[in-house]
Each structure stands twice: as C-alpha cells, then as structure tokens.
Scaffold this motif. Sequence first.
Motif, short mmCIF file in Angstrom:
data_model
loop_
_atom_site.label_atom_id
_atom_site.label_comp_id
_atom_site.label_asym_id
_atom_site.label_seq_id
_atom_site.Cartn_x
_atom_site.Cartn_y
_atom_site.Cartn_z
N PRO A 36 96.68 24.61 29.19
CA PRO A 36 96.52 25.05 30.58
C PRO A 36 96.85 26.52 30.79
CG PRO A 36 97.76 22.99 30.46
CD PRO A 36 97.66 23.51 29.07
N VAL A 37 96.11 27.15 31.69
CA VAL A 37 96.40 28.50 32.16
C VAL A 37 96.32 28.50 33.68
CG1 VAL A 37 95.54 29.64 30.08
CG2 VAL A 37 93.99 29.26 32.00
N SER A 38 97.12 29.35 34.32
CA SER A 38 96.93 29.56 35.75
C SER A 38 95.74 30.51 35.94
CB SER A 38 98.20 30.11 36.39
OG SER A 38 98.60 31.32 35.78
N THR A 39 95.36 30.74 37.18
CA THR A 39 94.11 31.44 37.47
C THR A 39 93.98 32.76 36.71
OG1 THR A 39 94.19 30.49 39.69
CG2 THR A 39 92.64 32.30 39.31
N PRO A 40 92.97 32.90 35.85
CA PRO A 40 92.79 34.17 35.15
C PRO A 40 92.72 35.35 36.12
CG PRO A 40 91.43 32.49 34.13
CD PRO A 40 92.01 31.88 35.38
N SER A 41 93.26 36.49 35.70
CA SER A 41 93.43 37.60 36.63
C SER A 41 93.15 38.93 35.94
CB SER A 41 94.84 37.59 37.21
OG SER A 41 95.80 37.82 36.19
N ASN A 42 93.42 40.01 36.67
CA ASN A 42 93.23 41.37 36.16
C ASN A 42 91.78 41.59 35.73
OD1 ASN A 42 96.03 41.65 36.55
ND2 ASN A 42 96.45 40.95 34.48
N TRP A 43 90.87 41.17 36.59
CA TRP A 43 89.44 41.25 36.30
C TRP A 43 88.93 42.69 36.40
CZ3 TRP A 43 85.84 37.23 35.36
CH2 TRP A 43 86.37 35.92 35.42
N THR A 44 87.97 43.01 35.56
CA THR A 44 87.18 44.22 35.72
C THR A 44 85.72 43.87 35.50
OG1 THR A 44 87.39 44.87 33.39
CG2 THR A 44 89.02 45.76 34.94
N VAL A 45 84.84 44.67 36.08
CA VAL A 45 83.41 44.56 35.84
C VAL A 45 82.87 45.96 35.62
CG1 VAL A 45 82.90 44.57 38.33
CG2 VAL A 45 81.19 43.71 36.71
N THR A 46 82.05 46.12 34.60
CA THR A 46 81.46 47.43 34.30
C THR A 46 79.98 47.38 34.66
OG1 THR A 46 83.05 47.83 32.53
CG2 THR A 46 81.04 49.16 32.52
N ILE A 47 79.61 48.22 35.62
CA ILE A 47 78.24 48.26 36.13
C ILE A 47 77.68 49.65 35.89
CG2 ILE A 47 76.76 47.90 38.14
CD1 ILE A 47 79.08 46.23 39.35
N SER A 48 76.68 49.72 35.05
CA SER A 48 76.01 51.00 34.76
C SER A 48 77.01 52.09 34.38
CB SER A 48 75.17 51.44 35.95
OG SER A 48 74.18 50.48 36.24
N GLY A 49 77.97 51.71 33.55
CA GLY A 49 78.91 52.68 33.02
C GLY A 49 80.16 52.91 33.83
N THR A 50 80.26 52.34 35.02
CA THR A 50 81.46 52.49 35.85
C THR A 50 82.20 51.17 35.91
OG1 THR A 50 80.37 54.19 37.20
CG2 THR A 50 82.35 53.15 38.11
#
Length: 793
Positions: A675-689
């Motif tokens: 088990p894990v609690s809600t995954p966090s510290n998300w990032t998304v890379t869109i067109s290099g940013t």
Amino acid sequence: MLSPTRTRAMLLASGAAIAGLLVGGLSAGVSHAADNEGCRPDGLYKTAGVDVPYCSVYDAEGREKMGADHQRRVIGYFTGWRTGKDGTPAYLANNIPWSKVTHLNYAFAHVGADNKISVGSDGVNNAATGMTWPGVAGAEMDPALPYKGHFNQLTKFKKQYPNVKTLISVGGWAETGGYFGDDGNRVASGGFYSMATNADGSVNQAGIDTFADSSVEFIRTYGFNGVDIDYEYPTTMKDAGNPLDWQLANARRPGLVQGYAALMKSLREKLDRAGAADGKHYLLSVAAPSSGYLLRGMETFQVQKYLDYVNIMSYDLHGAWNEYVGPNASLFDDGKDGELAAAGVYSTSQYGGVGYLNTDWAYHYFRGSMPGGRINIGLPYYTRGFKNVQGGTDGLWGKAPATTCPAGAGLTKCGDGAVGIDNLWHDKDTAGVESPAGSNPMWHAKNLEKGVVGDYVTTYGFPANTTLTGTYVRKYDSTLVAPWLWNAQKKVFLSTEDEQSVAAKADYVVDKGIGGTMVWELAGDYAYNAAKGQYEVGDTLTDTMYQKFKSASPYGAKKAGTTALPTQAVDIKTEFTEFKLGDSNYPLTPKLKITNNTNATLPGGTEFRFDYGTSAPNNASDQSGFGTTVISSGHTGNNVGGLKGDFQRVSLKLPAWQTLAPGASVDLAFNYYLPVSTPSNWTVTISGTTYALLGDLARGTTPVQPGGTQPPTTPPTTPPTTPPTTPPTTPTTPPTTPPGGTCTNPAYVAGTIYNSGNVVSHKGRNWKAQWWTQNEEPGTTGDWGVWKDQGAC
C-alpha cells in the motif's frame, strides 16, 4: 484498535452538548489577514471562497505554533472513563502533565442514532459534562462555565496553559459502529458506517452533513480547538474492525472509503467556514491505522489533504487476535516477524522483502503524500501479551495458539492472551468474562518487572495477599527498538515501552523531521513512588519526549523531498480509481485517471512524474503502454532497521499516438505490491516546460495555463481605449501596404502544435502564440488567451 482496554465502567458514555452556550463567545474580531494563505500548511486543502485564519495556528512557514519549548507535538489521549467512581485509580484533568503536552484528545464522543455527535444524556453521572469530584485537590469546577465534568476541567486548565489545544475524539474501537447508551448497553446504531455510507454503498451526504454541522456546534459549545475522527475502520478488508460491527460494515465495504472521504471533506469545509466566522482555525485530525493489511483496503487514503495532521496508530501490531508473538509497537522490522514470514512477505519477490508491521513502515506510508510535520507517530502506554508461549527467543517470534477464543470476538483461531495479574486493564467479552490480552498500564508492567505487587491490585479484584509467580525479566531488541518482559516459568510475554524505547522513538521523530508523537493513553504513564516502593501513575515517558523535543529543530514543513517543485502549476487532475475489494486487491491494480482541465491539448509523449512512498518497493508498473518506470529509488531491498529514503519517483508518458484534449481523460492500469498513500509531488512536462499540478495543494505555486500565467484577477490599471462613436471613414483606395503587415505568415491549421513565439495568419489578421497550444482557433481565445492579435493583413 485505538482503545484496547475498556470495561463497562470505563465505557460510561456521557452528556449531550448544551445548545447555545458558547465558551467565551465568538471572537470579537474576524481575521481577514492578507497573509493567511501564507500560513497554510503545505498540501492542506483550502475551502473555496473562505479566508481561513491559518495564521491563528500556523506561522509563515506553515508550521504549527505550540510554544517556545514545543518544537514537536506531544498529543495525549485523555479518556473519560477513568473517573475513580468505580474504585479503580482515577486519571483526571489535574493529573495531565499540562506543561509537557501540546494537544489533548478527549476520548470519546460518538455518533448518535440521529447522526449527531454526542457524549450521551446530560446529568450528574455524565463524566464529560456533569460529574464532579468533591474533595479532590485540583479537580474543583470552574463556576464560570455552564457545564461540569471533564469538559469543565479541560477548559479551566487551558486558561492556565493557553498553548495546549484540545480536540474531541469521536468513535474508537468500541464506538465506531454504535455507542453505549445511558443504561450501559451498546446500541448497534451503525455509527460511522451508516452515517457516512448508505446500505447500497453510496455516500450518505445527508448523514454526513448532519454530523459535521453538529460537530461545529459541539466544539463551539465546549471550547474545543478541533475534531479528531477515530473511525475504525473504513477499509474494504472483510471482517476489519470490531466484530460487533461486522454484519453491518461488511455489507457496506464497497463504499466505505468514498464515504470516509466525503465525511472528511465536509468536516474540513464546515470547520473552515466556522473558523473564518470565529477568527480562529479549527483543527481536523484522524487516528489512522498502521497495519499494511488494513491500509491495503483504504485505496490511497484520499483524506490526508483535509487533515491538519494524521495520528498513526502505530501499535497493536501484534496481539492475541492471532498466535504470532511479537512486539506491540516496534519502530523497525528485523526480517524475522513470524506473522509476515508465515504470509510469505519475506520470501515473495514482489514485496521486496519489506516488512510492514512497524512504525517506520507506517510513517513512510504517509510521508509519501504529506510533509513529515503533518504526521505524528503513535506510542502505547499499555502492554500486549501472551501466555503459554512456545519457541522464539525469550518468547519473541514464538507462537501462542489458543484452543478457544473470547465470546463475541468473531474469531475461530486466535492467540493465547495473558490473563489475571498480567491483564490488569482487561476488556470483558460479550459473556462478561475477562478477555485474554495481556493489557496493562505501563506502571503495572514496571512493578511486575521489579517483582512488586502494587497496593492498587485490590481495586482490580485481586486479594491483598496476591503473589507473583516466576520472574519478569526485561528484554530489549535494539533492531526492533522494542522492550518486553519475559517470564520463563509462566511462558508469559508482555510487550512494553520504557525510557529507552521512547527516547529512541523521540530521536527518530527529530531526525526524520516528523511532527511529533501521539500517546494512547496518558493514564498508562508511570512514576516511581519511593515511599511506597512501587510505580504509580506519572509522566516519566511523556517527560522523556518533552525533553527531547523542546530544543529540537523545526519539523519538516514541505511535502516534496530534496528537489523543489516548479512554482507554476497547471490544472491536470490525477486520481486512482477502480480498486478491487478486500482480498481480491493483491497486487493493487487500480486505474490511474488523468484529466486535462487546461485549455490546451496535451500532445503524445507528454511526461508525468510523481512520487510514491517507500512503503512499497520500487517495482511499480503499468499495463497500458504508458511506459511506467521507477526513475529514482529512495529505498531498495529489505527494510531491516528502517527504510532509507522517503520516495520512489516514477515517470510515465502519454503514448506517442495519444493526445489529451481539454476536458478529456485517459485511464491506465497501474500496478504495485504494497500500500501507498496518494502519490504526490507531480510534475508534467509540456513542450519542454515543466509544471507542478494544482492538486498537490503546494504552498507558493501559481496557477497557470501551459505556456504562460493566468490572466490577472483584477482589470488592468489603464482601461482599453474607448471605441469611437462613429465609424472611421472608409478609404476609397486601399493603402499600398496593408496595416499590420502582409499575410505572408503561414496560415493557421487546426490540429497543428504551436509554441510560444509562433506567428500565423488567420481570417485576415496575424496572430502570435504566447505559449504552447493546439486546436485553439486564433480570434476565439480572448484578450488574455494564447493568441495575441498582431493586426490586420
């Protein structure tokens, strides 16, 4: 099991709130401080449209203000049933070491049959609101208050110790699915189970709202600083929680997690609104299980964002509910846990050799989704124990199978729990017979260790000439950080806590940046009475923590690890759904649903990264072609002596052929093994940013659209030029050069990806992209949209 020691006398329920009588009245001045958001703890949910007065409780770093000598929390549960009225030793508000604790949780209120919070009918026998203790020094009532009982005493002492906060705890082991009526009989009302979840598994929002509204009224009436929910347990694992509740709870298992989340969201929002009106932030906490088995059925524990902090019940990890003899609350795993070995945890490769019945594992479970400072580890001031232990080392990791189990326990196979003088704080089963559990206050365990029969034993039904059989020898395992008493003659094993183990756990709290500790329950602490030659109720263990914490460094206030997240955040929602129920949920294979709430289409190859706690090994994967890979491991191998790091970092990408339009969602089948609690510290890379996600509720982030910031919430200082009242004169001859340049720029093509700085022509005008965009037609995105008008052509 939050309250392991409960006789009927101890469980005397008590009095309803006195409607309309507010302690001290409402705050005269309502806070509208501009910096309230700056005091919000990292990751804490904020109710929309409410100026929550966080700065009344938190500082500018989002850390709780608890007094100069309290850098970490010491939260003590203060129970309502140790009144002394039954002849056993009393533990009243004047016995609390007020200068050494930071918070007090009063146990327990319950959910009434009307779905409102309650402590029973008011009256002189109501320990919470009506009882008095004439002649007891320090227990005098404050005559200025309109109620008596423990609540009067708590309010009285808080005037002397204004840094101490009090919370009303609701539920507990015995009163999660019902409550004890004024006649002493248990009312099987359904409690949390039916208040939050309907019989068909749907959320009972009406019941939730009734409870939440009554909770706000209750804490205002009696001067509490918040609400602590001890719901045991909203898990899909069959036959979890009190066996008396199984029939009702098992039918609702598919909807318990959703009902729990809805309950905590409603409580958070109603407490926030009340706090804004009253000029003070109200706290919300829960007592959370620590067992990997129970947490496996709680999805990703989605409620943590609503909590000021979580109190981990990192105890009751071993006990007489099964035959495996082990410590009640070890800090670490040692790779030898008999229960885990029998279940194949150490030998099955998918588990990674990670043992999950210890405090360190439970801490890392929650650290995956919360700052260390919003987590408190639990310590028991009571023992668990077995008799007739076979094998093991001085009993440790031996077995103690029982031939019969207590009536009403719901078990067909259980452990042989210690009884008699080794079970002073015992429950009684449904037949009124002592439940074997080896449950004792620590002061009694210390007397057993010293070979002393305390003069208090007669009040628990033992004769004055009681003698001890055999010798109770203290043992200690430094890998586990666990002491115990071993009586070789009786084959009795009693798992204990003492200064050595508590000091080690306090050091662990300081070293890890953890918020503090929670204690069940204060009445089990000890002090030595030299005049009598025996241990009695005291504050030795609580003082040990206080001394360790008073000059400690500030606790960890950030959810992210060593790598800071981007300061710009986009609205892309991620959630884990479609968990299988109960024993069908291994391995854990939920759907990860990604919803694009921005106004830009995400192209194929868009990369997402996130952390999950090292409570699960670094072997997460997906079954949907998103290339899920653990790109950074916080821990590998077994967890003997503790998990080394906090996070496993994951990368996954939209397949090259998969775009995600505004408003669209995509699902992938995720796969992991513990088990894990809600995954966090998300990032998304869109067109290099690279951007953070708004759903992480991180401090200091700015909402943006991909490629640029959101439009300002206030209009520009200079208003746009007022259009002329008459149209301009139309020239009879077109100019040689069209204004704004020629249409030599490439024509806009729907579906094409455009990046910041790209210029196109469309419908006789030139347009410049301010950031990444796709399928947004120039001329339709407004003054603050992606396309900037460059003039006609």
